[in-house]
Design an enzyme around this catalytic site. Structure first.
Site, PDB file in Angstrom:
ATOM      1  N   GLU A 104      36.982  42.288  39.189  1.00 38.50           N
ATOM      2  CA  GLU A 104      36.559  42.135  40.579  1.00 38.50           C
ATOM      3  C   GLU A 104      36.366  40.645  40.877  1.00 38.50           C
ATOM      4  O   GLU A 104      36.627  39.787  40.045  1.00 38.50           O
ATOM      5  CB  GLU A 104      35.257  42.900  40.831  1.00 38.50           C
ATOM      6  CG  GLU A 104      34.082  42.408  40.011  1.00 38.50           C
ATOM      7  CD  GLU A 104      32.838  43.269  40.151  1.00 38.50           C
ATOM      8  OE1 GLU A 104      32.871  44.262  40.907  1.00 38.50           O
ATOM      9  OE2 GLU A 104      31.827  42.959  39.494  1.00 38.50           O
ATOM     10  N   ASP A 153      26.940  37.066  45.265  1.00 29.94           N
ATOM     11  CA  ASP A 153      28.361  37.113  45.668  1.00 29.94           C
ATOM     12  C   ASP A 153      28.741  36.008  46.650  1.00 29.94           C
ATOM     13  O   ASP A 153      29.327  36.284  47.710  1.00 29.94           O
ATOM     14  CB  ASP A 153      28.682  38.453  46.334  1.00 29.94           C
ATOM     15  CG  ASP A 153      28.283  39.666  45.515  1.00 29.94           C
ATOM     16  OD1 ASP A 153      28.127  39.531  44.298  1.00 29.94           O
ATOM     17  OD2 ASP A 153      28.124  40.744  46.111  1.00 29.94           O
TER      18      ASP A 153
END
Length: 321
Positions: A224, A16
């Protein structure tokens, strides 16, 4: 096109990535994966991260990557429950602000803020989460005019389906089929960078005919991992489609959108899906992301990597392979 790729932190599991250039160096702010023994489920309980490291380099593809160590832990955060997921960091004045999603003690995701005098931290958390914050994956755009915009949201374990118009629902509702897809949210930040300056708005993604994407359009709709960068005066909103495992992007004329869908940045990787960041450094553009090749496909043990990103003459991103 096939691009040279580099694993940036081969000695640990990081994912991420949020990436920015501060003081002439590239700073990387990833999640820190670990083996917690929690079984996989659609709520993402197996992603049980509990601290952040910061990394930096002055040569993205070949230079030394410096690990600046742990800069924030769940144990440091007064309102903490569990699961320290995808963060972002921006600079305003002489301060650096880290925005992080974390479940509170009721297992509800909120977005917190931690502050440092240096891009490499450590970061000191505020005593409470941002008022009115919810869901996951905060990404902040410095628009260069003194305004900063936070994009956030994620489906399933990210809890976005539990909200409508910034209010919690009694029961979560996930649109299906031809219903309009749930969108990420965007809000301008306050002058002190610690709160929303306005109610979050929907980040609408349109198709080529100008119609909002539908919930059943799972290979294009938002799931997302928001990220926004600017290229030749346009705003590029990029995101993950989640359960269809694509990184896609859409282009708009202002930070609020709407954004018109353009195509795929990255096809599916080994592992469930990927998050990313796009940044320019020394005249080149780079895509930072992750996959699960080094862990043998364990989706909760991801490895941070980077490749060069290119655009065609019309400003379209050339899909990485």
């Amino acid at each position: 096109m096939k691009k040279e790729a580099r694993y940036l932190v081969p000695w640990d599991y990081m994912a991420d990535p949020a990436v920015h250039v501060f003081n002439g160096r590239v700073y990387i702010y990833p999640s820190h994966d670990r083996e917690s023994g929690i079984l996989e489920n659609d709520n993402g309980d197996h992603f049980d991260m509990n601290d952040y490291h910061v990394f930096s380099t002055d040569d993205v593809m070949h230079g030394e990557v410096v690990d600046h160590g742990v800069v924030l832990r769940v144990a440091d955060i007064p309102w903490a429950g569990r699961q320290l997921w995808d963060c972002d960091v921006v600079c305003k004045g002489d301060k650096y602000y880290m925005y992080f999603p974390l479940k509170d003690r009721n297992d509800i995701f909120r977005i917190g803020v931690a502050v440092s005098d240096r891009p490499e931290g450590p970061f000191i958390p505020q005593p409470d989460p941002m008022r009115g914050s919810y869901s996951i994956d905060p990404a902040v755009l410095d628009d260069g005019d003194g305004c900063f915009y936070m994009y956030f949201g994620g489906l399933w374990g990210g809890q976005l389906q539990r909200y409508r118009d910034n209010k919690a629902l009694e029961s979560a509702i996930l649109p299906e089929g031809n219903e309009p897809a749930l969108t990420a949210r965007v809000a301008r930040l306050s002058e002190d960078m610690l709160q929303f300056a306005e109610a979050p708005r929907p980040v609408v993604i349109l198709d080529a005919e100008g119609q909002p994407l539908r919930a059943g359009d799972t290979e294009r709709r938002f799931f997302e991992a928001s990220w926004v960068h600017k290229y030749k005066g346009k705003y590029y909103f990029s995101y993950s489609t989640g359960d269809t495992h694509l990184l896609c992007y859409a282009i708009g004329d202002n930070p609020y959108g709407p954004f018109t869908y353009q195509g795929v940045i990255l096809p599916p990787v080994v592992g469930w899906t990927t998050h990313h960041a796009i940044v320019s450094y020394h005249g080149k553009w780079y895509l930072f992301h992750h996959d699960c090749v080094p862990s043998g496909g364990k989706t909760w043990l991801r490895s941070l990597k980077v490749c060069e990103l290119e655009y065609d003459e019309e400003g379209r991103i050339i899909t990485c392979q």
